[in-house]
Design a protein around this motif. Structure first.
Motif, PDB file in Angstrom:
ATOM      1  N   ALA A 382      24.913  67.989  52.969  1.00 21.74           N
ATOM      2  CA  ALA A 382      25.991  68.051  51.980  1.00 21.74           C
ATOM      3  C   ALA A 382      27.313  67.638  52.630  1.00 21.74           C
ATOM      4  CB  ALA A 382      26.089  69.466  51.412  1.00 21.74           C
ATOM      5  N   GLU A 383      27.599  68.222  53.834  1.00 19.05           N
ATOM      6  CA  GLU A 383      28.849  67.888  54.548  1.00 19.05           C
ATOM      7  C   GLU A 383      28.891  66.390  54.817  1.00 19.05           C
ATOM      8  OE1 GLU A 383      31.414  69.814  55.169  1.00 19.05           O
ATOM      9  OE2 GLU A 383      30.386  71.581  54.314  1.00 19.05           O
ATOM     10  N   ASN A 384      27.777  65.881  55.394  1.00 19.94           N
ATOM     11  CA  ASN A 384      27.682  64.459  55.708  1.00 19.94           C
ATOM     12  C   ASN A 384      27.854  63.619  54.448  1.00 19.94           C
ATOM     13  OD1 ASN A 384      27.362  64.771  58.384  1.00 19.94           O
ATOM     14  ND2 ASN A 384      25.116  64.547  58.390  1.00 19.94           N
ATOM     15  N   GLY A 385      27.218  64.107  53.374  1.00 22.09           N
ATOM     16  CA  GLY A 385      27.281  63.405  52.091  1.00 22.09           C
ATOM     17  C   GLY A 385      28.727  63.216  51.647  1.00 22.09           C
ATOM     18  N   LYS A 386      29.487  64.367  51.769  1.00 18.49           N
ATOM     19  CA  LYS A 386      30.895  64.318  51.342  1.00 18.49           C
ATOM     20  C   LYS A 386      31.618  63.213  52.125  1.00 18.49           C
ATOM     21  CE  LYS A 386      32.217  68.725  51.631  1.00 18.49           C
ATOM     22  NZ  LYS A 386      33.012  69.918  51.654  1.00 18.49           N
ATOM     23  N   ILE A 387      31.416  63.207  53.510  1.00 21.68           N
ATOM     24  CA  ILE A 387      32.080  62.231  54.380  1.00 21.68           C
ATOM     25  C   ILE A 387      31.637  60.817  53.986  1.00 21.68           C
ATOM     26  CG2 ILE A 387      32.260  61.385  56.798  1.00 21.68           C
ATOM     27  CD1 ILE A 387      31.961  64.412  57.571  1.00 21.68           C
ATOM     28  N   LEU A 388      30.369  60.622  53.774  1.00 11.59           N
ATOM     29  CA  LEU A 388      29.840  59.307  53.423  1.00 11.59           C
ATOM     30  C   LEU A 388      30.441  58.828  52.113  1.00 11.59           C
ATOM     31  CD1 LEU A 388      26.076  59.734  54.415  1.00 11.59           C
ATOM     32  CD2 LEU A 388      27.711  58.208  55.459  1.00 11.59           C
ATOM     33  N   LEU A 389      30.667  59.767  51.143  1.00 10.53           N
ATOM     34  CA  LEU A 389      31.258  59.373  49.856  1.00 10.53           C
ATOM     35  C   LEU A 389      32.706  58.963  50.049  1.00 10.53           C
ATOM     36  CD1 LEU A 389      29.812  61.870  47.206  1.00 10.53           C
ATOM     37  CD2 LEU A 389      29.484  59.406  47.318  1.00 10.53           C
ATOM     38  N   GLN A 390      33.373  59.757  50.954  1.00  5.26           N
ATOM     39  CA  GLN A 390      34.763  59.422  51.212  1.00  5.26           C
ATOM     40  C   GLN A 390      34.850  58.005  51.790  1.00  5.26           C
ATOM     41  OE1 GLN A 390      36.131  62.523  53.814  1.00  5.26           O
ATOM     42  NE2 GLN A 390      36.418  63.969  52.107  1.00  5.26           N
ATOM     43  N   ARG A 391      33.875  57.656  52.628  1.00  5.40           N
ATOM     44  CA  ARG A 391      33.881  56.349  53.252  1.00  5.40           C
ATOM     45  C   ARG A 391      33.220  55.313  52.353  1.00  5.40           C
ATOM     46  NH1 ARG A 391      32.122  58.204  59.299  1.00  5.40           N
ATOM     47  NH2 ARG A 391      33.973  59.491  59.685  1.00  5.40           N
ATOM     48  N   ASP A 392      32.859  55.757  51.222  1.00  7.04           N
ATOM     49  CA  ASP A 392      32.232  54.902  50.210  1.00  7.04           C
ATOM     50  C   ASP A 392      30.886  54.330  50.676  1.00  7.04           C
ATOM     51  OD1 ASP A 392      32.279  54.155  47.620  1.00  7.04           O
ATOM     52  OD2 ASP A 392      33.344  52.263  47.968  1.00  7.04           O
ATOM     53  N   ARG A 393      30.201  55.084  51.488  1.00  7.82           N
ATOM     54  CA  ARG A 393      28.841  54.638  51.877  1.00  7.82           C
ATOM     55  C   ARG A 393      27.843  55.329  50.946  1.00  7.82           C
ATOM     56  NH1 ARG A 393      29.545  55.868  58.119  1.00  7.82           N
ATOM     57  NH2 ARG A 393      27.301  55.694  58.184  1.00  7.82           N
ATOM     58  N   ARG A 394      27.848  54.814  49.748  1.00 11.44           N
ATOM     59  CA  ARG A 394      27.119  55.457  48.659  1.00 11.44           C
ATOM     60  C   ARG A 394      25.601  55.547  48.881  1.00 11.44           C
ATOM     61  NH1 ARG A 394      29.545  56.265  43.831  1.00 11.44           N
ATOM     62  NH2 ARG A 394      31.803  55.866  43.901  1.00 11.44           N
ATOM     63  N   ASP A 395      25.052  54.466  49.436  1.00 15.23           N
ATOM     64  CA  ASP A 395      23.592  54.460  49.604  1.00 15.23           C
ATOM     65  C   ASP A 395      23.129  55.571  50.543  1.00 15.23           C
ATOM     66  OD1 ASP A 395      23.410  52.443  47.912  1.00 15.23           O
ATOM     67  OD2 ASP A 395      23.111  50.853  49.425  1.00 15.23           O
ATOM     68  N   GLU A 396      23.913  55.739  51.624  1.00 16.20           N
ATOM     69  CA  GLU A 396      23.538  56.787  52.590  1.00 16.20           C
ATOM     70  C   GLU A 396      23.741  58.183  51.990  1.00 16.20           C
ATOM     71  OE1 GLU A 396      24.930  55.892  56.856  1.00 16.20           O
ATOM     72  OE2 GLU A 396      25.676  54.170  55.633  1.00 16.20           O
ATOM     73  N   ALA A 397      24.868  58.276  51.201  1.00 12.78           N
ATOM     74  CA  ALA A 397      25.116  59.571  50.526  1.00 12.78           C
ATOM     75  C   ALA A 397      23.959  59.899  49.584  1.00 12.78           C
ATOM     76  CB  ALA A 397      26.436  59.510  49.759  1.00 12.78           C
ATOM     77  N   GLN A 398      23.519  58.863  48.898  1.00 20.61           N
ATOM     78  CA  GLN A 398      22.357  59.032  47.974  1.00 20.61           C
ATOM     79  C   GLN A 398      21.136  59.577  48.736  1.00 20.61           C
ATOM     80  OE1 GLN A 398      22.176  58.167  44.656  1.00 20.61           O
ATOM     81  NE2 GLN A 398      20.026  58.861  44.594  1.00 20.61           N
ATOM     82  N   GLU A 399      20.914  58.964  49.930  1.00 22.13           N
ATOM     83  CA  GLU A 399      19.780  59.395  50.769  1.00 22.13           C
ATOM     84  C   GLU A 399      19.926  60.871  51.138  1.00 22.13           C
ATOM     85  OE1 GLU A 399      16.349  59.579  52.755  1.00 22.13           O
ATOM     86  OE2 GLU A 399      17.015  58.041  51.283  1.00 22.13           O
ATOM     87  N   ASN A 400      21.187  61.276  51.488  1.00 21.65           N
ATOM     88  CA  ASN A 400      21.444  62.690  51.816  1.00 21.65           C
ATOM     89  C   ASN A 400      21.100  63.609  50.650  1.00 21.65           C
ATOM     90  OD1 ASN A 400      22.238  62.075  54.348  1.00 21.65           O
ATOM     91  ND2 ASN A 400      24.229  63.094  54.220  1.00 21.65           N
ATOM     92  N   LEU A 401      21.510  63.153  49.469  1.00 22.97           N
ATOM     93  CA  LEU A 401      21.223  63.983  48.279  1.00 22.97           C
ATOM     94  C   LEU A 401      19.717  64.129  48.055  1.00 22.97           C
ATOM     95  CD1 LEU A 401      23.996  62.865  45.755  1.00 22.97           C
ATOM     96  CD2 LEU A 401      23.730  65.080  46.878  1.00 22.97           C
ATOM     97  N   ASN A 402      18.985  62.996  48.303  1.00 22.83           N
ATOM     98  CA  ASN A 402      17.517  63.048  48.172  1.00 22.83           C
ATOM     99  C   ASN A 402      16.923  64.080  49.130  1.00 22.83           C
ATOM    100  OD1 ASN A 402      17.487  61.134  46.234  1.00 22.83           O
ATOM    101  ND2 ASN A 402      16.938  59.407  47.592  1.00 22.83           N
ATOM    102  N   GLN A 403      17.476  64.065  50.371  1.00 21.17           N
ATOM    103  CA  GLN A 403      17.002  65.040  51.367  1.00 21.17           C
ATOM    104  C   GLN A 403      17.253  66.465  50.865  1.00 21.17           C
ATOM    105  OE1 GLN A 403      15.362  64.760  54.079  1.00 21.17           O
ATOM    106  NE2 GLN A 403      15.291  62.532  54.296  1.00 21.17           N
ATOM    107  N   ILE A 404      18.507  66.659  50.351  1.00 18.56           N
ATOM    108  CA  ILE A 404      18.858  68.005  49.839  1.00 18.56           C
ATOM    109  C   ILE A 404      17.873  68.423  48.744  1.00 18.56           C
ATOM    110  CG2 ILE A 404      20.588  69.278  48.480  1.00 18.56           C
ATOM    111  CD1 ILE A 404      22.737  67.733  50.106  1.00 18.56           C
ATOM    112  N   SER A 405      17.614  67.476  47.872  1.00 19.96           N
ATOM    113  CA  SER A 405      16.714  67.774  46.749  1.00 19.96           C
ATOM    114  C   SER A 405      15.328  68.155  47.252  1.00 19.96           C
ATOM    115  CB  SER A 405      16.646  66.540  45.847  1.00 19.96           C
ATOM    116  OG  SER A 405      15.647  66.704  44.911  1.00 19.96           O
TER     117      SER A 405
END
Ligand code: ADP
Length: 582
Positions: A382-405
């Motif tokens: 989640a933390e990483n996801g937030k940072i990735l979104l801030q950096r607009d690295r959406r695909d990686e953030a998406q991957e993080n969310l999948n992991q969370i799920s």
């Protein structure tokens, strides 16, 4: 039965018995009286016939003697009667007559067999006697009377003495002494008497009854005095008596009489030849006693039979009562057993739950680790996801969310398993898949196994193996067996649990072998509260296996634990195979 009803029944029964005894007495008494009447009749006939037989030979005597020349000679006053007297005496002696004498036309004795005796009849006049009247008129005279001169009772037979023209000119009289006749039948035990038409007893085998009179009347006595037939004023009434007819027999009641019995059966018979009636009195005392005795016997018999029936009935009642008591006690016992069984079931359920919760407690350390790990990972993602979104690295953030799920899904599965295990299962037994149950159980202990370095081998395939049972309870059994194995293997180098499944058409076998030290005392392990573990640590309750045993048995299955020949303990469960899959 109510007491009044019972009392009425008893009274009725008593009345019935009384009636029976009375009936029996009556029959016995009637028979005895009939017998008495039979013998009485015979005795009466015999007495009458004997008397008539005795008198018969005197009946013809006056006629026979009257024709003798010495008789005619005596009738002539010019002749001396001495020879005739001797002739008469000779004939009296010859025939047994008391006296034989000749009366002239005026009724005066002109010759007599007793002429030389003090009681001589010579010159006595007997014209007042009816027999004289009858004979002088040409007939045969018969009479009974107390002798006017001799004062002895006698029968008088008289016949006319005729002249050449057959005209009665005198009377030949033969007197028979009655006492001499009576002596013959004195010995008879029964009272016998003969009474004449006036009701006066003239003959009897009891001298006390002579000249007793039936229906005594003083006026009649006056009248009879004139006839000079009986002693002057010498008649007395027969003793007071009452007469009843019982079963057709005449019974005389003569209380307290020296001659007559208390009760006697009486029979009469007319004897027209001597103008008398013969009567006999038979004592009925023996007959009464006999009837009483037989009635008493009947009563005793009825009493014995009644008592026997009563005793049998009482016994039956007591038996029925005892049976009823036993039945009540049995049903009470059954109810108690039912209540206790129910209590036991409840207690067992509570224990199952308690043991489950203990197992949960034991697993909690591993579980918290198991849940903490994904939680920490989720946080990271989640933390990483937030940072990735801030950096607009959406695909990686998406991957993080999948992991969370996927991590939350895993956590959900763990929690679901735990909830299912903690749930209090209802009591139903039905087809459940053993494959699924083994998998779930292994999953629940896998955290602890991993932590303790235990390898669980479950080579069970994927084909459903339906058995009869309840999935949570079977799971509990398996978890318990695996926990015990892990407990036993603690401190060892190699720790292995091997699970085998052998489905069959009737039974399905599940075996669990460990590489531990084996069982200390295999025959005790299923006993409640048997444990080799330290109680202080909260580990050893000694209930796990006994509850498992109860669970498997409630499914109609069996469980046993032994030591494997190559080491370690092996537990085997045999469950009924179900025909259909759940
Ligand atoms: P608890 O586990 O509370 O002692 P259990 O009824 O589950 O109660 O077990 C009773 C006892 O059986 C244990 O204390 C242990 O001595 C013995 N036992 C059970 N399983 C094993 C096993 N796999 N190897 C050795 N001993 C065992």
């Amino acid at each position: 039965m109510k007491p009044i009803k019972r009392l009425t029944g008893f009274a009725l029964y008593l009345a019935l018995c009384g009636g029976l005894v009375w009936g029996y007495w009556a029959i016995a008494y009637r028979d005895a009286l009939m017998q008495l009447a039979g013998t009485g009749t015979v005795q009466l006939e015999q007495a009458t016939d004997r008397l008539l037989g005795q008198l018969e030979r005197f009946r013809q005597l006056p006629g026979l003697l009257a024709d003798h020349p010495l008789v005619a000679r005596a009738l002539d006053p010019a002749n001396n009667p001495t020879k005739t007297n001797a002739f008469l005496l000779h004939n009296a002696d010859l025939t047994g007559a008391s006296d034989i004498y000749i009366l002239d036309q005026s009724g005066t004795t002109i010759a007599s067999s007793n002429a030389n005796l003090p009681r001589s009849f010579m010159h006595h006049n007997y014209s007042f006697r009816p027999y004289f009247q009858d004979a002088i008129n040409g007939g045969l005279g018969f009479f009974h009377a107390l002798g006017a001169s001799s004062l002895q009772r006698g029968f008088f037979f008289a016949g006319p003495i005729r002249d050449a023209n057959a005209k009665p000119i005198g009377v030949m009289v033969v007197k028979v002494d009655i006492e001499a006749l009576e002596t013959v039948w004195r010995a008879e035990p029964q009272i016998l008497l003969f009474h004449d038409e006036n009701g006066v007893v003239f003959l009897s085998n009891r001298s006390g009854l002579i000249f007793k009179m039936y229906d005594y009347d003083p006026a009649l006595q006056e009248l009879l005095n004139a006839q000079r037939q009986y002693p002057d004023n010498g008649l007395t009434p027969l003793p007071a008596h009452s007469e009843t007819v019982v079963f057709g027999h005449r019974l005389w009641q003569t209380p307290d009489h020296p001659i007559f019995p208390q009760t006697s059966l009486t029979l009469t018979r007319p004897v027209p030849l001597i103008d008398m009636t013969a009567q006999i009195f038979v004592n009925v005392h023996d007959a009464q006693k006999q009837a009483q005795f037989r009635a008493m016997l009947a009563a005793a018999l009825i009493a014995v039979v009644s008592l026997t029936f009563y005793a049998l009935r009482q016994r039956r009642l007591r038996l029925a009562e005892r049976l009823a008591i036993e039945e009540r006690a049995n049903s009470e016992l059954e109810k108690r057993v039912e209540r206790r069984t129910e209590q036991l079931h409840r207690a067992q359920d509570d224990l199952v739950q308690a043991v489950k919760l203990t197992a949960l407690g034991e697993m909690s350390a591993g579980l918290s680790h198991e849940l903490n790990q994904p939680l920490a990972a989720i946080q990271n993602f989640a933390e990483n996801g937030k940072i990735l979104l801030q950096r607009d690295r959406r695909d990686e953030a998406q991957e993080n969310l999948n992991q969370i799920s996927s991590l939350t899904k895993r956590m959900d599965r763990i929690i679901q398993n735990l909830r299912a295990f903690a749930r209090k299962e209802d009591k139903t037994v039905g087809p459940v898949d053993m494959i699924e149950i083994i998998k779930e159980a292994v999953k629940l202990v896998s955290i602890r196994a991993r932590n303790e370095g235990v390898t669980i081998k479950a080579d069970i395939g994927t084909t459903p193996a339906p058995v009869m049972g309840g999935d949570v309870r079977l799971q509990q059994v398996l978890i318990n067996l695996m926990s015990n194995a892990m407990d036993a293997m603690q401190g060892q180098e190699s720790k292995t649990i091997e699970i085998m499944l052998e489905p069959g058409p009737k039974t399905t076998r599940v075996s669990l072998r460990d590489s531990g030290p084996g069982l200390n005392t295999p025959d005790k392990i299923f006993e409640p509260f048997y444990t080799t573990k330290s109680v202080d640590t909260g580990h050893g309750l000694g209930l796990g296996l006994s509850i498992s045993y109860g669970i498997v048995q409630s499914f109609g299955g069996k469980i046993k634990g032994t030591n494997h020949p190559y080491g370690g303990a092996i537990f085997t469960m045999e469950l009924q195979s179900a025909q259909e899959t759940p």
